[in-house]
Design a protein around this motif. Structure first.
Motif, PDB file in Angstrom:
ATOM      1  N   GLU A 165       1.556  74.714 120.985  1.00 48.08           N
ATOM      2  CA  GLU A 165       2.250  75.555 120.006  1.00 48.08           C
ATOM      3  C   GLU A 165       2.889  76.717 120.739  1.00 48.08           C
ATOM      4  O   GLU A 165       2.205  77.454 121.455  1.00 48.08           O
ATOM      5  N   ALA A 166       4.177  76.888 120.572  1.00 48.28           N
ATOM      6  CA  ALA A 166       4.915  78.036 121.122  1.00 48.28           C
ATOM      7  C   ALA A 166       4.697  78.226 122.621  1.00 48.28           C
ATOM      8  O   ALA A 166       4.355  79.311 123.076  1.00 48.28           O
ATOM      9  N   GLY A 167       4.856  77.184 123.372  1.00 47.80           N
ATOM     10  CA  GLY A 167       4.722  77.293 124.823  1.00 47.80           C
ATOM     11  C   GLY A 167       3.611  76.422 125.352  1.00 47.80           C
ATOM     12  O   GLY A 167       2.823  75.868 124.593  1.00 47.80           O
ATOM     13  N   PRO A 168       3.546  76.270 126.667  1.00 48.78           N
ATOM     14  CA  PRO A 168       2.555  75.383 127.273  1.00 48.78           C
ATOM     15  C   PRO A 168       1.119  75.828 127.022  1.00 48.78           C
ATOM     16  O   PRO A 168       0.848  77.005 126.800  1.00 48.78           O
ATOM     17  N   CYS A 169       0.220  74.869 127.061  1.00 45.75           N
ATOM     18  CA  CYS A 169      -1.209  75.190 127.007  1.00 45.75           C
ATOM     19  C   CYS A 169      -1.948  74.253 127.957  1.00 45.75           C
ATOM     20  O   CYS A 169      -1.508  73.135 128.218  1.00 45.75           O
ATOM     21  N   GLU A 170      -3.026  74.771 128.505  1.00 48.01           N
ATOM     22  CA  GLU A 170      -3.879  74.012 129.411  1.00 48.01           C
ATOM     23  C   GLU A 170      -5.140  73.641 128.648  1.00 48.01           C
ATOM     24  O   GLU A 170      -5.743  74.497 128.007  1.00 48.01           O
ATOM     25  N   ILE A 171      -5.519  72.376 128.739  1.00 50.01           N
ATOM     26  CA  ILE A 171      -6.736  71.942 128.055  1.00 50.01           C
ATOM     27  C   ILE A 171      -7.641  71.192 129.018  1.00 50.01           C
ATOM     28  O   ILE A 171      -7.179  70.630 130.020  1.00 50.01           O
ATOM     29  N   LEU A 172      -8.891  71.213 128.701  1.00 50.24           N
ATOM     30  CA  LEU A 172      -9.880  70.400 129.381  1.00 50.24           C
ATOM     31  C   LEU A 172     -10.317  69.375 128.345  1.00 50.24           C
ATOM     32  O   LEU A 172     -10.871  69.741 127.307  1.00 50.24           O
ATOM     33  N   GLY A 173     -10.018  68.118 128.586  1.00 47.84           N
ATOM     34  CA  GLY A 173     -10.387  67.049 127.665  1.00 47.84           C
ATOM     35  C   GLY A 173     -11.613  66.324 128.180  1.00 47.84           C
ATOM     36  O   GLY A 173     -11.702  66.004 129.368  1.00 47.84           O
ATOM     37  N   ILE A 174     -12.554  66.090 127.297  1.00 46.32           N
ATOM     38  CA  ILE A 174     -13.786  65.386 127.654  1.00 46.32           C
ATOM     39  C   ILE A 174     -13.876  64.180 126.726  1.00 46.32           C
ATOM     40  O   ILE A 174     -13.850  64.335 125.502  1.00 46.32           O
ATOM     41  N   PHE A 175     -13.948  63.002 127.310  1.00 46.77           N
ATOM     42  CA  PHE A 175     -13.897  61.765 126.546  1.00 46.77           C
ATOM     43  C   PHE A 175     -15.151  60.945 126.790  1.00 46.77           C
ATOM     44  O   PHE A 175     -15.575  60.810 127.940  1.00 46.77           O
ATOM     45  N   ASP A 176     -15.705  60.366 125.734  1.00 47.55           N
ATOM     46  CA  ASP A 176     -16.765  59.398 125.982  1.00 47.55           C
ATOM     47  C   ASP A 176     -16.099  58.103 126.444  1.00 47.55           C
ATOM     48  O   ASP A 176     -14.866  57.999 126.506  1.00 47.55           O
ATOM     49  N   ARG A 177     -16.877  57.134 126.820  1.00 47.11           N
ATOM     50  CA  ARG A 177     -16.372  55.888 127.397  1.00 47.11           C
ATOM     51  C   ARG A 177     -15.341  55.216 126.489  1.00 47.11           C
ATOM     52  O   ARG A 177     -14.274  54.802 126.930  1.00 47.11           O
ATOM     53  N   ASP A 178     -15.649  55.114 125.193  1.00 47.52           N
ATOM     54  CA  ASP A 178     -14.736  54.442 124.260  1.00 47.52           C
ATOM     55  C   ASP A 178     -13.433  55.214 124.082  1.00 47.52           C
ATOM     56  O   ASP A 178     -12.353  54.624 124.030  1.00 47.52           O
ATOM     57  N   ALA A 179     -13.524  56.538 123.982  1.00 48.31           N
ATOM     58  CA  ALA A 179     -12.322  57.353 123.803  1.00 48.31           C
ATOM     59  C   ALA A 179     -11.417  57.245 125.030  1.00 48.31           C
ATOM     60  O   ALA A 179     -10.199  57.126 124.906  1.00 48.31           O
ATOM     61  N   ARG A 180     -11.999  57.280 126.214  1.00 52.70           N
ATOM     62  CA  ARG A 180     -11.191  57.166 127.437  1.00 52.70           C
ATOM     63  C   ARG A 180     -10.488  55.815 127.492  1.00 52.70           C
ATOM     64  O   ARG A 180      -9.322  55.724 127.853  1.00 52.70           O
ATOM     65  N   ARG A 181     -11.195  54.766 127.098  1.00 55.39           N
ATOM     66  CA  ARG A 181     -10.599  53.430 127.064  1.00 55.39           C
ATOM     67  C   ARG A 181      -9.402  53.424 126.102  1.00 55.39           C
ATOM     68  O   ARG A 181      -8.355  52.873 126.408  1.00 55.39           O
ATOM     69  N   GLY A 182      -9.542  54.076 124.951  1.00 50.98           N
ATOM     70  CA  GLY A 182      -8.457  54.161 123.974  1.00 50.98           C
ATOM     71  C   GLY A 182      -7.254  54.890 124.529  1.00 50.98           C
ATOM     72  O   GLY A 182      -6.109  54.498 124.298  1.00 50.98           O
ATOM     73  N   HIS A 183      -7.485  55.951 125.301  1.00 49.96           N
ATOM     74  CA  HIS A 183      -6.374  56.692 125.892  1.00 49.96           C
ATOM     75  C   HIS A 183      -5.738  55.924 127.045  1.00 49.96           C
ATOM     76  O   HIS A 183      -4.537  56.011 127.250  1.00 49.96           O
ATOM     77  N   ARG A 184      -6.520  55.153 127.773  1.00 46.05           N
ATOM     78  CA  ARG A 184      -5.922  54.317 128.829  1.00 46.05           C
ATOM     79  C   ARG A 184      -4.965  53.311 128.217  1.00 46.05           C
ATOM     80  O   ARG A 184      -3.895  53.052 128.761  1.00 46.05           O
ATOM     81  N   ASN A 185      -5.343  52.735 127.068  1.00 43.15           N
ATOM     82  CA  ASN A 185      -4.464  51.788 126.394  1.00 43.15           C
ATOM     83  C   ASN A 185      -3.153  52.467 126.005  1.00 43.15           C
ATOM     84  O   ASN A 185      -2.098  51.872 126.106  1.00 43.15           O
ATOM     85  N   ASP A 186      -3.208  53.753 125.562  1.00 42.66           N
ATOM     86  CA  ASP A 186      -1.994  54.494 125.224  1.00 42.66           C
ATOM     87  C   ASP A 186      -1.127  54.697 126.457  1.00 42.66           C
ATOM     88  O   ASP A 186       0.084  54.593 126.396  1.00 42.66           O
ATOM     89  N   GLU A 187      -1.747  54.998 127.610  1.00 42.59           N
ATOM     90  CA  GLU A 187      -1.013  55.240 128.844  1.00 42.59           C
ATOM     91  C   GLU A 187      -0.304  53.991 129.337  1.00 42.59           C
ATOM     92  O   GLU A 187       0.725  54.058 129.974  1.00 42.59           O
ATOM     93  N   ASP A 188      -0.877  52.810 129.033  1.00 42.21           N
ATOM     94  CA  ASP A 188      -0.296  51.556 129.479  1.00 42.21           C
ATOM     95  C   ASP A 188       0.974  51.197 128.723  1.00 42.21           C
ATOM     96  O   ASP A 188       1.725  50.329 129.151  1.00 42.21           O
ATOM     97  N   ARG A 189       1.196  51.842 127.597  1.00 41.69           N
ATOM     98  CA  ARG A 189       2.368  51.510 126.762  1.00 41.69           C
ATOM     99  C   ARG A 189       3.609  52.131 127.306  1.00 41.69           C
ATOM    100  O   ARG A 189       3.722  53.128 127.848  1.00 41.69           O
TER     101      ARG A 189
END
Length: 189
Positions: A165-189
């Motif tokens: 919102e209104a400029g860049p932001c830095e985040i630390l994302g913490i994913f469990d195994r299933d969530a990380r797998r879901g995001h990898r699938n998004d990255e592959d698209r």
């Protein structure tokens, strides 16, 4: 139906659609897996057909999830503030950690998608800590503003998206195994 029932109904429909889209399946593909007609599935996703328990069970199986995850509504404690440990001069964000966690630092520069169809859902749980700036977290029908030093925790079965919102932001994302797998699938698209 009560307002709460309507909200759950809408949330489940969005999850079904988001999970289908996340898998890259057409209406016809999910309908075949769930052994229902494509027109019935379309009416379920669009709210033109009443949700039935037997259909939800069948759809949950076809989407490789559980009925509990499909109807989960625990989003009351999404935003949390840090706990200050003055004795050690530390700031920490308590999370329910488990084995197989992945931690990623990201810089977000754009807003979240304005098209609800772009929200993603997948099995798992995700935690975010905003290191700088302000993030916008979309969860189903809700919009959260998450500021520096705040954290968010949510089940990724909720259709979700994140942006700045209104400029860049830095985040630390913490994913469990299933969530990380879901995001990898998004990255592959």
């Amino acid at each position: 139906m009560t307002q709460k029932d309507d909200e759950l109904d809408s949330l489940v429909r969005k999850r079904v659609r988001a999970l289908r889209v996340a898998q890259g399946w057409s209406l016809e593909e999910l309908a075949a897996r769930a052994r229902i007609s494509p027109s019935s599935l379309s009416r379920i996703e669009n709210g033109q057909r009443r949700l039935a328990l037997d259909q939800l069970v069948t759809l949950a199986r076809a989407l490789d999830t559980t009925l509990d995850q499909l109807v989960e509504t625990d989003t009351d404690d999404v935003i949390s503030s840090p706990v200050i440990d003055a004795a050690h001069g530390r700031m920490r964000w308590p999370i329910k950690a488990e084995p197989g966690m992945t931690v990623i630092r990201q810089r977000l520069t754009g807003p979240p998608p304005d098209n609800p169809a772009r929200l993603r859902a997948h099995p798992g749980r995700e935690w975010l800590v905003i290191l700088s700036g302000t993030a916008v977290l979309l969860l189903g029908n809700r919009r959260f503003r998450v500021e520096t030093n705040q954290a968010a925790e949510f089940p990724t079965m909720l259709p979700h998206a994140l942006g700045a919102e209104a400029g860049p932001c830095e985040i630390l994302g913490i994913f469990d195994r299933d969530a990380r797998r879901g995001h990898r699938n998004d990255e592959d698209r």
